[in-house]
Scaffold this active site. Structure first.
Site: not given
Length: 259
Positions: A75, A78, A86, A133, A136-137
């Site tokens: 996934h 994070w 977060y 991914e 965003k992270h």
């Protein structure tokens, strides 16, 4: 809180380990401060803050299924603010959407091939999934900011990020850990939360992982870490989850993949 390999002896993970490539990041010498454990709360290139907890997260997709039938899939990685909250999408100027092109330009073709097999989108759009991914992270991990590099090359941190996520994933074989405890995909069997947690703690140095369920079916695992040094070549220490698992205490289904 929502964050969008053969028979043999199962190798146990240690509490402290290094993974990944040697990056051109500034050297963190004599850095013994574990993320989420400093009172100064000041980010540096050697201290992850505010996202001091790093989660290696995995999927078990069954309908439609993704990835090999005998493996979970990636996934992401994070950053968490050490309290279950977060930050996200921290730098729009680095929210790259051409991840495949970037990795090819960096000569990371083997990494890209692995991602196409184990880091797959449920709708078949891997490129968009990877971009999501990263944007965003990945852009919220302060220790891989371009300013933390020596002789920085454009998008260097992108390749380092994806390599790190893959290396962590390889060290956390969820399928094998569960199988070693007799927990295998089945259309009829069910399992208890405590049994699944105990099995996964053996690859996470005794620390529990977060387990996610959808309608009573196991479909997500999050492994929490604190880090000494930067997120790429720092030392990862297993830690307890910062949020409560969403699975029931018993009757958990672990469905076979549809392929």
């Amino acid at each position: 809180m929502f964050y969008a390999t053969s028979a043999g002896v199962l190798a146990l993970a240690t509490a402290q380990f290094f993974t990944g490539v040697s990056a051109n990041l500034k050297t963190c010498t004599n850095n013994n401060t574990l993320s989420c454990h400093s009172s100064s709360k000041a980010p540096t290139c050697c201290y992850n803050y505010p996202g001091g907890a790093l989660l290696q997260t995995q999927f078990w997709d069954t309908d439609p299924s993704t990835g090999p039938s005998d493996s979970w899939t990636i996934h992401g990685l994070w950053p968490d603010n050490c309290d279950g909250t977060y930050e996200s999408s921290c730098d729009s100027s680095r929210a790259y959407t051409n991840i495949t092109e970037i990795l090819k330009e960096q000569g990371r073709t083997s990494l890209l091939s692995y991602m196409d097999q184990y880091w797959v989108d449920i709708d078949g759009d891997n490129e968009s999934f990877w971009a999501h991914e990263w944007g965003k992270h990945g852009t919220c991990i302060n220790t891989i900011d371009p300013s933390c590099y020596t002789n920085y090359s454009a998008q260097e941190e992108v390749g380092d990020f994806f390599q790190k996520v893959v290396d962590l994933f390889k060290s956390l074989d969820t399928y094998k850990a569960l199988s070693a405890a007799g927990i295998t995909p089945s259309s009829s069997k069910t399992y208890t939360l405590s049994a699944i947690e105990a099995a996964l703690s053996k690859v996470h140095d005794g620390s529990q992982a977060y387990l996610g369920c959808d309608n009573g079916s196991l479909n997500q695992v999050w492994y929490f870490f604190n880090v000494r040094g930067n997120a790429i070549d720092g030392q990862y220490d297993a830690s307890a989850p910062l949020t409560k698992s969403s699975c029931p205490s018993s009757g958990i289904k672990y469905a076979p993949k549809s392929n």
